[in-house]
Enzyme design. Structure first.
Site, mmCIF file in Angstrom:
data_model
loop_
_atom_site.group_PDB
_atom_site.id
_atom_site.type_symbol
_atom_site.label_atom_id
_atom_site.label_comp_id
_atom_site.label_asym_id
_atom_site.label_seq_id
_atom_site.Cartn_x
_atom_site.Cartn_y
_atom_site.Cartn_z
ATOM 1 N N CYS A 95 0.833 -1.198 0.000
ATOM 2 C CA CYS A 95 0.000 0.000 0.000
ATOM 3 C C CYS A 95 0.876 1.260 0.000
ATOM 4 O O CYS A 95 1.408 1.631 -1.042
ATOM 5 C CB CYS A 95 -0.983 -0.039 1.160
ATOM 6 S SG CYS A 95 -2.360 1.131 0.992
ATOM 7 N N HIS A 185 -3.639 -5.497 0.506
ATOM 8 C CA HIS A 185 -3.099 -5.840 1.828
ATOM 9 C C HIS A 185 -3.120 -7.349 2.045
ATOM 10 O O HIS A 185 -4.119 -7.899 2.534
ATOM 11 C CB HIS A 185 -3.920 -5.149 2.921
ATOM 12 C CG HIS A 185 -3.671 -3.694 3.038
ATOM 13 N ND1 HIS A 185 -2.637 -3.174 3.783
ATOM 14 C CD2 HIS A 185 -4.313 -2.632 2.485
ATOM 15 C CE1 HIS A 185 -2.651 -1.847 3.699
ATOM 16 N NE2 HIS A 185 -3.655 -1.496 2.919
ATOM 17 N N GLU A 187 -1.752 -8.879 4.347
ATOM 18 C CA GLU A 187 -1.740 -9.151 5.791
ATOM 19 C C GLU A 187 -3.121 -9.035 6.440
ATOM 20 O O GLU A 187 -3.299 -9.429 7.592
ATOM 21 C CB GLU A 187 -0.756 -8.204 6.498
ATOM 22 C CG GLU A 187 -1.245 -6.784 6.713
ATOM 23 C CD GLU A 187 -1.134 -5.862 5.511
ATOM 24 O OE1 GLU A 187 -1.173 -4.633 5.703
ATOM 25 O OE2 GLU A 187 -1.021 -6.370 4.375
#
Length: 246
Positions: A95, A185, A187
């Site tokens: 990001c 993302h 994660e």
């Protein structure tokens, strides 16, 4: 011993941090078991970043800051990235990190002309991603979690565009041999993505109807989550030796 450094470029909302932890802890969890040390460096609180020779890999997190704000810590980080590229250290920008990597390598970042992208979105791999060490084994299309207002407006000249969504043209790219930027993302879990959507509603960033639609569309993103474990394997494989990765 060389270390994988997670460069933390900010913190999540306090409400999410209390419940889930922060950006670096999500990344550390998603990496899974690794054979090398993993250390977080808070870019906002230090002016001294690791020397390239001390890094076996680097992950630059997302942030609530904007790359175009050119904050002092961000300028230091941007000036550091070329040393990693030159030394061929495996690097993953997520990001904010994705946008900063692009800018540090000669590209451009700024507000997306079509506005923010939030929620679970479908990514499509480009033919150029075939054989890519990070994305090449993924399905032709797969869901990812995303939330961003800024974007890579222009890729660096030597970058290879790897994937896109209906909203975002530059969702993933690689600077050969071993630096990647991903706008999404990997994660995030479903719960984290849902919490972001709800928090942004509380902050008046969208209405109830749009929020409900976004929440209904949140699904698991196992292929995206695998990227961090794949990156860990790349780090292990490279095990930095100067001049050995041409």
């Amino acid at each position: 011993m060389q270390t994988l450094f997670i460069i933390k470029t900010g913190s999540t909302f306090a409400s999410l941090s209390r419940q889930f932890g922060d950006f670096d802890s999500w990344i550390r969890t998603a990496l899974g078991p690794v054979s090398f040390p993993v250390i977080t460096v808070d870019a906002e609180k230090t002016e001294v970043l690791p020397a390239a020779e001390d890094c076996c890999g680097v992950i630059i997190t997302g942030s609530h800051a904007m790359v175009t704000d050119a904050l002092s810590w961000s300028r230091i980080l941007e000036a550091w990235i070329p040393s990693l590229l030159q030394a061929k250290i495996p690097l993953l920008g997520i990001c904010y990190g994705h946008q900063l990597l692009a800018r540090a390598a000669g590209g451009e970042a700024g507000f997306h002309p079509r506005g923010p992208e939030t929620g679970t979105v479908m990514l499509t791999r480009l033919p150029e991603s075939k054989g890519d060490p990070l994305l090449g084994s993924l399905p032709p299309s797969f869901p990812v979690h995303a939330t961003h207002a800024q974007t890579v407006l222009k890729l660096p000249d030597n970058a290879i565009r790897l994937a896109f969504s209906d909203h975002e043209a530059n969702h993933a790219f690689r600077i050969p041999p071993c630096a990647w930027g991903v706008q999404f993302h990997p994660e995030y879990t479903e719960a984290i993505m849902q919490a972001y959507i709800l928090e942004e509603k509380l902050r008046g960033e969208r209405n109830e109807s749009t929020t409900d639609t976004l929440l209904k569309n949140v699904v698991a993103t196992p292929q995206a989550s695998e990227l961090l474990q794949t990156f860990a394997r790349i780090v292990q494989k490279f095990s930095y030796i100067p001049g050995d990765h041409d």
